[in-house]
Write an enzyme that holds these catalytic residues in place. Sequence first.
Site, PDB file in Angstrom:
ATOM      1  N   GLU A  23       3.741  13.847 -13.706  1.00  0.00           N
ATOM      2  CA  GLU A  23       5.347  13.904 -14.398  1.00  0.00           C
ATOM      3  C   GLU A  23       6.369  14.922 -13.622  1.00  0.00           C
ATOM      4  O   GLU A  23       6.620  15.873 -14.123  1.00  0.00           O
ATOM      5  CB  GLU A  23       5.011  14.726 -15.994  1.00  0.00           C
ATOM      6  N   GLU A  34      -0.843   7.641 -19.034  1.00  0.00           N
ATOM      7  CA  GLU A  34      -0.812   8.336 -20.463  1.00  0.00           C
ATOM      8  C   GLU A  34      -0.266   7.673 -21.378  1.00  0.00           C
ATOM      9  O   GLU A  34       1.093   7.173 -21.178  1.00  0.00           O
ATOM     10  CB  GLU A  34      -0.165   9.984 -20.251  1.00  0.00           C
TER      11      GLU A  34
END
EC number: 3.2.1.45
Length: 759
Positions: free
Chosen positions: A247, A497
Site C-alpha cells: 500500500e 488483500e
Amino acid sequence: MGVLRLRVDGQTFRDPDNREITLRGINVAGEAKYPKKPDIPSYVSDGFFDADNVSFVGRPFSLDDAHTHFSRLRKWGYNTIRYVFTWEAIEHEGPGKYDDEWISFTIEVLRIAKQYGFYVFLDPHQDVWSRLSGGSGAPAWTLYAAGFDPRGFKKTEAALVQNTFDDPAEFPKMIWSTNYTRLVSQTMFTLFYGGRDFAPKAIIDGINIQDYLQGHFIAACRYFAQKIHEAGDIENEVVIGWESMNEPNRGLIGVQDISVIPPEQQLQLGTSPTAFQGMLTGSGRACEESTWAFGGFGPYQTGRELVDPEGETAWLPADYDDTRYGWVRDPGWKLGECLWAQHGVWDPSSDKLLRKDYFAKNPQTGEPLNYDKFTNTYFMEHYRAYRDALRSVWPEAIIFCQPPVMEVPPDLKGTVDDDPNMVHAVHYYDGITLLTKHWNRLYNVDVIGVLRGKYLTPAFAVKIGETAIRNCLRDQLKFLRDESLRYMGTHPLIFTEIGIPFDMDDRHAYKTGDYSGQVSAMDANHFAIEGSTANGFTLWLYTTSNNHEWGDNWNGEDLSIYSVDDLELPSGKLLAFENESQRDPQSPAYSESQRNTESYRVGPRDLKQALQAPSISSEISQSSQDKLGFRAAEAWVRPSPIITNGQILQYGFDLKSCVFSMRLLGEKKGLGQEAATEIFLPDFHFPDTHTVVAVSAGEWTIDYPEIHSVKFQRLRWWHPEGDHNIKIQGVKRKPGDPTVSGEELSYLEQCQGGGCSVM
C-alpha cells in the site's frame, strides 16, 4: 535452476505440465506486524517506545505450531500464502544492523510451508509507515532520521496511535487509517518517494533522505533475499516471488493546495486537519479542525474541535543527541524546526502559509503533479530499483507490483517496464462494510466507478438491494482486471488483500453465534472475485491469536477468518471412513484411480454429529456470555478450480443453492495424471454421499489426496479439448446453520434416483 514450479505465461499462471494454476490464498499472519519479544500488540503501551530492542523471532508463529497452522490452511483449500513481514523485523536495531536470527527463523518457517505444497510470495508490509506512527512496517529509527520525535505524536495528533491512546479499548474503529493524511505519514512518504525534489535540505550521511530511506529498505530486502537464495531449497520450491511495498502512498506529492482537504481524499474520520493544519499542530500550535464520522453513504462532518498541543511538538528538539544511530546530519538541516518550514512552505514566526501549492508541482522543474504523475514517476522509480535488486539475487523471481491502492495503475503497456514476469497485485475492500462494520443489504456504492468519474453525480453510484450490491462488487473487481490489461499490459492479476470485518454490529455474532451477516458479506466478496476473471486472491487475514476481545490485536481490526474463540468447520479426520469394498465398481462414478486412493463417506447423521463436536484451539479466551459460532466459514471454505487443463472461461459457487459451476476451454493431453483438471471440493458443502456431478463430456472422480498428512477432497476431471462445463450440486443449508434439513436431503435423494452420477 531446473523447471520453474510456477511460471507466468501472459496473463496466466502455469505449472510444469502447462496447466493453468489458480492461486487461492491467504495472508499469513496478523501477528507479523508487531514484535514477539516483548509482545507488543497495538493495545499495549509498556515498552512501546523502546523499539530498537525488540525481536520478531517467533512471528507469525513458532516452529512447533507451524504445522498446525499450515495444515489447517491446506485443509481449508488454500494453496497460496502471502507471507507478511516488516522492514522493522529485519533492521529494527539501527541502520544496516540486520537480525540474522529472525531471517534464519523465517527460512525454517518457509521450509515447513514447503512440506505442505504452498506457493509463497513475500510481502514487505507497512501501514501508515511504522508501528510508532500508528501502523506497522518501517523501523523506529527512520522517524528519528526524518527529525521526528515519536513521543510528541499523541499531543500534536501528528499520528493517532492506539498504544498511546488514553484507553486503548476505546480507540475509534478504523481511525488508524486516517494517519495517511496526518503529518507523520504524509511527511515520511513524501521523503521516501520524493525527498530529493521536495526536501533538498534533508541530507544525512551525505545523501538525501529519499536515497537514505529507500537505500536501506531495498538493501534490507535484498539481504533477506540473499539469505533465502543461500538456503538452497526455498527459491522456486516454495517461494515464487516478492511483492513490492504494501500500500504505497504519495504523502503530499501532487496535493494542489495544502490549506484545504483535497477533493480526492475519500476518508475523513475524527479530527480531519488540512496538511497545513497538521504542520501547525505538529509544531505546537493550536488549531480548530473539522471533525467527521462515517455513515452509510460515506464521511460526513459532525462539527469542529480545538487541537491544542500546548507547545509540544512532533519534531526532535534542537539539543537532541543525534549520534545515537551513527549518522551525520547536514548542518543545513536543523533539528527543532518543522522540515517544511525550513523549505519555505510556511513561516513559523508568523504561522502564515507561504506556498500552498508547494507540492502541486515539482519545485525543481515546475512540472505539474497529480496522483497519476506520482504513480508513473516517483512510485515507478522506486519500484524499478526494488525489482532490480531482488532480481540481482534471483533472476527468475516473480515480482508482484502493487501500485497505490484504488488509483489508476501505472501506464506500462508496451514499455520497458512491461515485464513478462510481473504480476499486478491489487487491494480491494468494500469500504462501507469495512468502516461501518455492518453488512448493509439495502444499498452500497460503486466506489471505483465514482473514483474513475463514471457518474455525473455520486447519487447514481448507489446500488439498491442485495443482488445489485453483489453485482456491483463483482463489476468493480472486473473493472480493475480490465483496467490492468489496458494500463499494465498482459499480466496475471491477484487481489492480494480482500476481506471483511467479523466484529459487525457491535460484535452481535459473538454474543449470539449468528454469523449470517458475515456469511453474506464474505460470500459477496468471493462472488466478486470469481466473476472478476482474476487469477486468484490472498484473503486478508489469518491471525493465530485472534479473539473476541481484541480481534486481530492490531488497531481494533478483526478480519481474521480464524479465532481462538470460534469453532472450526469439521475436518476430514472427524468424518467416518467407509469400507472401500462397499463401492460398486460398475457405477459410472467409480474409476480405476479410486481403487488406489483412500476415500471415505459421510452421511447426514455423521455430519451433524461431527458439527456438534468440532475441532477448536485448545486456548479459549471468550467471555462466558459469548456463544460459539463457525465464523462464516461456509462462505470462505468453498470450491475452486486449482489446476485447469486448458483455459478457465468462467467459474463460481452459488452458496445459497450450493452449486459449483465451471466452464473451460480444454486442451487435449490424454488420460494421464497430468491431464486432469482439479477442483478443490470441500466436504462440508459436498459430502460424497450427497454430491451430484454433471459434466458435458469426459470422466471424473472424487478422491482424497494427502499432503503431509493433510487430507482434502478433490474432484478430478478428464475432459476433451474444446468448450466444456461441469456442475456440482452439494448440500444446501441456511446461512450460519451447518445442519441439513430433511427437505434438502429429500431433494438430493431425488437427484440420486434420477440417473445422475452420484458420489
